[in-house]
Motif scaffolding. Structure first.
Motif, mmCIF file in Angstrom:
data_model
loop_
_atom_site.group_PDB
_atom_site.id
_atom_site.type_symbol
_atom_site.label_atom_id
_atom_site.label_comp_id
_atom_site.label_asym_id
_atom_site.label_seq_id
_atom_site.Cartn_x
_atom_site.Cartn_y
_atom_site.Cartn_z
ATOM 1 N N HIS A 59 40.616 -12.792 26.656
ATOM 2 C CA HIS A 59 41.531 -11.773 27.184
ATOM 3 C C HIS A 59 41.412 -10.586 26.226
ATOM 4 O O HIS A 59 41.790 -10.685 25.061
ATOM 5 N N VAL A 60 40.841 -9.479 26.713
ATOM 6 C CA VAL A 60 40.422 -8.376 25.845
ATOM 7 C C VAL A 60 41.256 -7.122 26.091
ATOM 8 O O VAL A 60 41.546 -6.769 27.241
ATOM 9 N N LEU A 61 41.602 -6.434 25.017
ATOM 10 C CA LEU A 61 42.238 -5.121 25.086
ATOM 11 C C LEU A 61 41.229 -4.082 24.640
ATOM 12 O O LEU A 61 40.633 -4.195 23.565
ATOM 13 N N GLU A 62 41.035 -3.065 25.474
ATOM 14 C CA GLU A 62 40.175 -1.928 25.129
ATOM 15 C C GLU A 62 41.041 -0.684 25.033
ATOM 16 O O GLU A 62 41.845 -0.411 25.933
ATOM 17 N N VAL A 63 40.865 0.079 23.969
ATOM 18 C CA VAL A 63 41.588 1.339 23.797
ATOM 19 C C VAL A 63 40.590 2.481 23.963
ATOM 20 O O VAL A 63 39.694 2.655 23.130
ATOM 21 N N GLY A 64 40.741 3.222 25.064
ATOM 22 C CA GLY A 64 39.836 4.322 25.375
ATOM 23 C C GLY A 64 38.851 3.936 26.457
ATOM 24 O O GLY A 64 37.738 3.474 26.175
ATOM 25 N N THR A 65 39.245 4.117 27.712
ATOM 26 C CA THR A 65 38.415 3.681 28.843
ATOM 27 C C THR A 65 37.280 4.647 29.128
ATOM 28 O O THR A 65 36.172 4.222 29.475
ATOM 29 N N GLY A 66 37.563 5.951 29.012
ATOM 30 C CA GLY A 66 36.556 6.935 29.384
ATOM 31 C C GLY A 66 36.154 6.785 30.834
ATOM 32 O O GLY A 66 37.012 6.673 31.720
ATOM 33 N N TYR A 67 34.859 6.732 31.101
ATOM 34 C CA TYR A 67 34.356 6.559 32.465
ATOM 35 C C TYR A 67 34.098 5.096 32.811
ATOM 36 O O TYR A 67 33.655 4.785 33.900
ATOM 37 N N GLY A 68 34.341 4.180 31.847
ATOM 38 C CA GLY A 68 34.335 2.763 32.171
ATOM 39 C C GLY A 68 33.082 1.977 31.876
ATOM 40 O O GLY A 68 33.025 0.785 32.190
ATOM 41 N N TYR A 69 32.072 2.589 31.237
ATOM 42 C CA TYR A 69 30.828 1.835 30.984
ATOM 43 C C TYR A 69 31.067 0.686 30.011
ATOM 44 O O TYR A 69 30.696 -0.468 30.277
ATOM 45 N N GLN A 70 31.682 0.995 28.874
ATOM 46 C CA GLN A 70 31.977 -0.065 27.904
ATOM 47 C C GLN A 70 32.896 -1.114 28.519
ATOM 48 O O GLN A 70 32.736 -2.313 28.288
ATOM 49 N N THR A 71 33.845 -0.664 29.327
ATOM 50 C CA THR A 71 34.765 -1.567 30.018
ATOM 51 C C THR A 71 33.989 -2.548 30.887
ATOM 52 O O THR A 71 34.298 -3.749 30.921
ATOM 53 N N ALA A 72 32.986 -2.035 31.592
ATOM 54 C CA ALA A 72 32.170 -2.881 32.461
ATOM 55 C C ALA A 72 31.413 -3.933 31.661
ATOM 56 O O ALA A 72 31.313 -5.101 32.077
ATOM 57 N N LEU A 73 30.872 -3.559 30.499
ATOM 58 C CA LEU A 73 30.183 -4.534 29.658
ATOM 59 C C LEU A 73 31.149 -5.609 29.183
ATOM 60 O O LEU A 73 30.831 -6.810 29.221
#
Length: 211
Positions: free
Chosen positions: A78-92
């Protein structure tokens, strides 16, 4: 996109020192061209930042891969990401974990990221508009936290929302010249576990960052 396109980014990640096969497969599978502005699509498979609205840029793909690898994800986190931007890192992250809560402070970027992720059929992500330095306490605790902006210290709310044994990766510095660092939450608090690489990031804004 062709497999040959994403292979360019896989090779760049390998040159940067990434060895985790799951991370490299995620880089191979996610079309970066779907996560940059349409007019910048032909720049998507260069290992370089791409400008996005609000004077922001995406993170260099090989650096994204190194930061994601440092979390040592196994597939169920279960991961928290701070700073979505356009979502590329989110997708990885979504490819490599159980689910992702991603916080973006700019509503228009959050909307764009949601559309980009939906367009790729990525369903295990929730993009939240808010102050990333506050985390998302209602969804805590997290197994891993990835911060995509720079501050000299790790915001205390993020430490508190990371479970014991969990990892956190953040660029540590004033914004512009950073040391991307991996930490582990222990029973005694947050402990530095290693250096990922030097890098240059935008500043982390919020109540527990830059105002």
């Amino acid at each position: 996109m062709t497999l040959r396109d994403t292979e360019k980014l896989v090779r760049a990640a390998v040159r940067a020192g990434v060895t985790d096969r799951a991370v490299l497969e995620a880089v191979r599978a996610v079309p970066r061209s779907a996560f940059v502005p349409c007019e910048r699509a032909e720049e998507a498979y260069r290992d370089a930042p791409v400008p996005i609205p609000r004077g922001m840029v995406t993170t260099q793909p090989s650096l994204v891969a190194r930061m994601v690898e440092a979390l040592a994800l196994t597939g169920a986190e279960h991961v928290l990401e701070v700073g979505t931007g356009y979502g590329y890192q989110t997708a990885l992250l979504a490819c490599l974990s159980g689910d992702v809560i991603s916080v973006e402070r700019l509503p228009d970027l959050a909307d764009r990221a949601r559309a980009n992720l939906d367009g790729q059929g990525i369903a295990n992500v929730e993009v939240v508009v808010g102050d990333g330095t506050e985390g998302v306490p209602s969804r805590a605790p997290y197994d891993a936290v990835l911060v995509s902006a720079a501050f000299p210290t790790v915001p205390e709310p993020l430490v508190g929302q990371l479970r014991t044994g969990g990892r956190l990766v953040q660029p540590i510095g004033p914004g512009g010249v950073e040391d991307v660092t991996v930490f582990e939450r222990t029973s005694a608090g947050l402990v530095r576990r290693g250096h990922v690489c030097p890098a240059s990031f935008v500043r982390l804004h919020g109540r527990h960052g830059y105002h």
